[in-house]
Design a protein around this motif. Structure first.
Motif, PDB file in Angstrom:
ATOM      1  N   VAL A 149      44.318  70.496  48.165  1.00  0.00           N
ATOM      2  CA  VAL A 149      45.019  69.509  47.334  1.00  0.00           C
ATOM      3  C   VAL A 149      44.922  69.880  45.854  1.00  0.00           C
ATOM      4  O   VAL A 149      44.206  70.802  45.475  1.00  0.00           O
ATOM      5  N   ASP A 150      45.644  69.146  45.027  1.00  0.00           N
ATOM      6  CA  ASP A 150      45.538  69.288  43.564  1.00  0.00           C
ATOM      7  C   ASP A 150      44.250  68.603  43.120  1.00  0.00           C
ATOM      8  O   ASP A 150      44.189  67.380  42.998  1.00  0.00           O
ATOM      9  N   VAL A 151      43.235  69.403  42.878  1.00  0.00           N
ATOM     10  CA  VAL A 151      41.892  68.851  42.636  1.00  0.00           C
ATOM     11  C   VAL A 151      41.851  67.939  41.410  1.00  0.00           C
ATOM     12  O   VAL A 151      41.348  66.814  41.478  1.00  0.00           O
ATOM     13  N   GLU A 152      42.395  68.420  40.307  1.00  0.00           N
ATOM     14  CA  GLU A 152      42.333  67.645  39.064  1.00  0.00           C
ATOM     15  C   GLU A 152      43.003  66.281  39.207  1.00  0.00           C
ATOM     16  O   GLU A 152      42.450  65.260  38.794  1.00  0.00           O
ATOM     17  N   LEU A 153      44.183  66.292  39.780  1.00  0.00           N
ATOM     18  CA  LEU A 153      44.905  65.026  39.892  1.00  0.00           C
ATOM     19  C   LEU A 153      44.313  64.122  40.969  1.00  0.00           C
ATOM     20  O   LEU A 153      44.448  62.902  40.902  1.00  0.00           O
ATOM     21  N   THR A 154      43.649  64.709  41.945  1.00  0.00           N
ATOM     22  CA  THR A 154      42.951  63.889  42.943  1.00  0.00           C
ATOM     23  C   THR A 154      41.822  63.098  42.276  1.00  0.00           C
ATOM     24  O   THR A 154      41.618  61.911  42.559  1.00  0.00           O
ATOM     25  N   ILE A 155      41.134  63.758  41.361  1.00  0.00           N
ATOM     26  CA  ILE A 155      40.087  63.060  40.618  1.00  0.00           C
ATOM     27  C   ILE A 155      40.694  61.993  39.712  1.00  0.00           C
ATOM     28  O   ILE A 155      40.154  60.891  39.586  1.00  0.00           O
ATOM     29  N   ALA A 156      41.840  62.337  39.116  1.00  0.00           N
ATOM     30  CA  ALA A 156      42.532  61.343  38.284  1.00  0.00           C
ATOM     31  C   ALA A 156      42.877  60.101  39.096  1.00  0.00           C
ATOM     32  O   ALA A 156      42.798  58.980  38.609  1.00  0.00           O
ATOM     33  N   SER A 157      43.221  60.294  40.367  1.00  0.00           N
ATOM     34  CA  SER A 157      43.541  59.158  41.235  1.00  0.00           C
ATOM     35  C   SER A 157      42.301  58.325  41.534  1.00  0.00           C
ATOM     36  O   SER A 157      42.342  57.096  41.523  1.00  0.00           O
ATOM     37  N   LEU A 158      41.204  59.024  41.782  1.00  0.00           N
ATOM     38  CA  LEU A 158      39.946  58.328  42.058  1.00  0.00           C
ATOM     39  C   LEU A 158      39.517  57.469  40.871  1.00  0.00           C
ATOM     40  O   LEU A 158      39.287  56.260  40.981  1.00  0.00           O
ATOM     41  N   ILE A 159      39.438  58.114  39.715  1.00  0.00           N
ATOM     42  CA  ILE A 159      39.017  57.412  38.508  1.00  0.00           C
ATOM     43  C   ILE A 159      40.045  56.363  38.091  1.00  0.00           C
ATOM     44  O   ILE A 159      39.703  55.251  37.706  1.00  0.00           O
ATOM     45  N   GLY A 160      41.306  56.752  38.193  1.00  0.00           N
ATOM     46  CA  GLY A 160      42.385  55.863  37.767  1.00  0.00           C
ATOM     47  C   GLY A 160      42.455  54.573  38.554  1.00  0.00           C
ATOM     48  O   GLY A 160      42.762  53.516  38.006  1.00  0.00           O
ATOM     49  N   THR A 161      42.168  54.659  39.845  1.00  0.00           N
ATOM     50  CA  THR A 161      42.186  53.456  40.676  1.00  0.00           C
ATOM     51  C   THR A 161      41.140  52.455  40.205  1.00  0.00           C
ATOM     52  O   THR A 161      41.440  51.276  39.999  1.00  0.00           O
ATOM     53  N   ILE A 162      39.930  52.934  40.018  1.00  0.00           N
ATOM     54  CA  ILE A 162      38.849  52.041  39.584  1.00  0.00           C
ATOM     55  C   ILE A 162      39.141  51.481  38.199  1.00  0.00           C
ATOM     56  O   ILE A 162      38.957  50.293  37.940  1.00  0.00           O
ATOM     57  N   SER A 163      39.623  52.353  37.311  1.00  0.00           N
ATOM     58  CA  SER A 163      39.953  51.897  35.963  1.00  0.00           C
ATOM     59  C   SER A 163      40.975  50.771  36.000  1.00  0.00           C
ATOM     60  O   SER A 163      40.850  49.778  35.275  1.00  0.00           O
ATOM     61  N   LYS A 164      41.996  50.933  36.843  1.00  0.00           N
ATOM     62  CA  LYS A 164      43.045  49.913  36.938  1.00  0.00           C
ATOM     63  C   LYS A 164      42.465  48.567  37.332  1.00  0.00           C
ATOM     64  O   LYS A 164      42.803  47.536  36.758  1.00  0.00           O
ATOM     65  N   VAL A 165      41.586  48.581  38.328  1.00  0.00           N
ATOM     66  CA  VAL A 165      41.009  47.326  38.821  1.00  0.00           C
ATOM     67  C   VAL A 165      40.163  46.655  37.747  1.00  0.00           C
ATOM     68  O   VAL A 165      40.183  45.444  37.583  1.00  0.00           O
ATOM     69  N   VAL A 166      39.440  47.460  36.992  1.00  0.00           N
ATOM     70  CA  VAL A 166      38.503  46.915  36.009  1.00  0.00           C
ATOM     71  C   VAL A 166      39.192  46.581  34.679  1.00  0.00           C
ATOM     72  O   VAL A 166      38.753  45.705  33.952  1.00  0.00           O
ATOM     73  N   GLN A 167      40.290  47.268  34.421  1.00  0.00           N
ATOM     74  CA  GLN A 167      40.965  47.178  33.125  1.00  0.00           C
ATOM     75  C   GLN A 167      41.222  45.748  32.647  1.00  0.00           C
ATOM     76  O   GLN A 167      40.834  45.371  31.568  1.00  0.00           O
ATOM     77  N   SER A 168      41.873  44.966  33.475  1.00  0.00           N
ATOM     78  CA  SER A 168      42.146  43.572  33.132  1.00  0.00           C
ATOM     79  C   SER A 168      41.828  42.712  34.340  1.00  0.00           C
ATOM     80  O   SER A 168      42.544  42.739  35.331  1.00  0.00           O
ATOM     81  N   SER A 169      40.770  41.953  34.253  1.00  0.00           N
ATOM     82  CA  SER A 169      40.366  41.164  35.425  1.00  0.00           C
ATOM     83  C   SER A 169      41.401  40.089  35.716  1.00  0.00           C
ATOM     84  O   SER A 169      41.603  39.705  36.869  1.00  0.00           O
ATOM     85  N   TYR A 170      42.069  39.618  34.670  1.00  0.00           N
ATOM     86  CA  TYR A 170      43.110  38.621  34.890  1.00  0.00           C
ATOM     87  C   TYR A 170      44.254  39.196  35.719  1.00  0.00           C
ATOM     88  O   TYR A 170      44.684  38.611  36.717  1.00  0.00           O
ATOM     89  N   PHE A 171      44.703  40.383  35.328  1.00  0.00           N
ATOM     90  CA  PHE A 171      45.779  41.055  36.055  1.00  0.00           C
ATOM     91  C   PHE A 171      45.351  41.405  37.477  1.00  0.00           C
ATOM     92  O   PHE A 171      46.097  41.173  38.440  1.00  0.00           O
ATOM     93  N   SER A 172      44.149  41.908  37.626  1.00  0.00           N
ATOM     94  CA  SER A 172      43.652  42.288  38.946  1.00  0.00           C
ATOM     95  C   SER A 172      43.554  41.088  39.876  1.00  0.00           C
ATOM     96  O   SER A 172      43.894  41.178  41.059  1.00  0.00           O
ATOM     97  N   CYS A 173      43.095  39.968  39.352  1.00  0.00           N
ATOM     98  CA  CYS A 173      43.008  38.760  40.167  1.00  0.00           C
ATOM     99  C   CYS A 173      44.380  38.356  40.686  1.00  0.00           C
ATOM    100  O   CYS A 173      44.540  37.992  41.850  1.00  0.00           O
ATOM    101  N   ARG A 174      45.369  38.459  39.826  1.00  0.00           N
ATOM    102  CA  ARG A 174      46.717  38.063  40.239  1.00  0.00           C
ATOM    103  C   ARG A 174      47.291  39.064  41.238  1.00  0.00           C
ATOM    104  O   ARG A 174      48.054  38.696  42.132  1.00  0.00           O
TER     105      ARG A 174
END
Lengths: 209, 209
Positions: A149-174
């Motif tokens: 797989v594309d190693v760099e972007l796979t890591i970006a997906s891993l980190i990016g997913t968690i960041s998205k969830v944590v980024q705005s708790s209001y948005f994530s709750c909705r």
DNA sequence: GTTTAAATTAAACAAACGTTTAATTTTGCA
DNA sequence: TGCAAAATTAAACGTTTGTTTAATTTAAAC
């Protein structure tokens, strides 16, 4: 009695700084309200840290320390690539959820004034984590357990997913259909859910069919 | 001659605002430097928009418009779930790369002052996009083409990956091993790479084995 | 108990902030 | 050309900003 409630003023400032920077941003937080909330005179910030800028740098130094060692230890264990991947996800989610305020701060600051020394400082820290994760995946590929797989972007997906969830708790709750007024995105239940999803997706993506 | 270079002052302000907000943040951008860069008197911001706050709201209204319609059109097409998924990735990456400054702005602002009206405004816009993507995946599951994955977090992974890449071009360049001084993360080559990775990962994750 | 350094304070600093004012110029229309 | 509305300007508005000062209190060492 000495407990966590008894912090010296320096620690008190750092703690409140993390809270306010996460909520209102670095520029959006004034030294005065920071000092007020920390029950400290305005001059104490300059006294202990020199300036507001050096305060946030001290905060970053404080929080960024322990992270890399744990990742390194993970790579030196005798686990299989899949086990390592699962441990990585557990550890990473745990870490970001525990220090979600800090991660909000650096995710915001790294997106600011592109080539400032500040941006480079944070990038350096994040890159070290990145490289450790990269080793883990490359090792799995070398052992023919992981796909090409594309190693760099796979890591970006891993980190990016968690960041998205944590980024705005209001948005994530909705997003996940829970009431932002009653529930927190940082509860054990949702932490487990994020871990499960990431393990699931990463394995589907990485493992040979 | 009327071309894109000839903007009226209102448009000029909006354009420079997007650029500076993306680079220095909303709080980090002063109305004075904004006006200077836009070759406009300071008072013009208040004159056209009322206030700095209403300026960024106008910017959001301007950019957030076209997005939802395209997503809706996608869902009403006669494509298969996999085809729709691929089109979605193409469209989404294209969109975020084209308007990377704007996406940096809203990704930063949504992580600020949790329950302000501002946060809710942006959340509403993002949620509409979110719901359209959700429809797409649920449809694929209904047709037994997609696995029974965690739909909400799968979308978080999709969006989160792109956000990560766009968030800090300096960091992204260092991640994928290109020189930040010579190359841009927003070149066609890397856009293709992100599209390929997302299609690859999403299919591995969603398709039944 | 006296002395010395560290910690803490209230007050003041100049600079920068977003916004408003009131005067002037430009524009579109009769 | 004349006139009213819109656009644009320089200057000033009162706050708030991060930081510093100089005086005072607290703590530790002798």
């Amino acid at each position: 009695m000495v407990n966590k409630m008894v912090l010296d003023k320096r620690e008190q400032i750092l703690e409140v700084a993390e809270e306010l920077f996460a909520e209102y941003g670095f520029e959006g937080t004034s030294v005065r309200e920071l000092a007020k909330k920390a029950n400290v005179n305005v001059a104490m910030v300059s006294y202990y840290f020199g300036s507001k800028e050096q305060l946030i740098k001290a905060l970053i130094q404080l929080r960024a320390g322990t992270f890399k060692q744990t990742l390194e230890a993970l790579n030196n264990d005798g686990h299989s690539p899949v086990e390592k991947l699962n441990l990585l996800v557990d550890f990473y989610v745990e870490r970001v959820f525990t220090h979600h305020r800090f991660h909000r701060v650096i995710n915001r600051e790294i997106s600011l004034h592109q080539r400032s020394s500040f941006n480079k400082t944070i990038s350096d820290i994040l890159l070290k984590n990145f490289e450790e994760i990269k080793k883990l995946i490359l090792d799995g590929q070398k052992k023919k357990v992981f796909r090409n797989v594309d190693v760099e972007l796979t890591i970006a997906s891993l980190i990016g997913t968690i960041s998205k969830v944590v980024q705005s708790s209001y948005f994530s709750c909705r997003i996940i259909n829970i009431d932002p007024d009653k529930n927190s995105i940082f509860e054990e239940e949702h932490k487990k859910r994020v871990k499960k999803h990431l393990k699931d997706m990463m394995q589907a993506h990485l493992l040979r069919k």
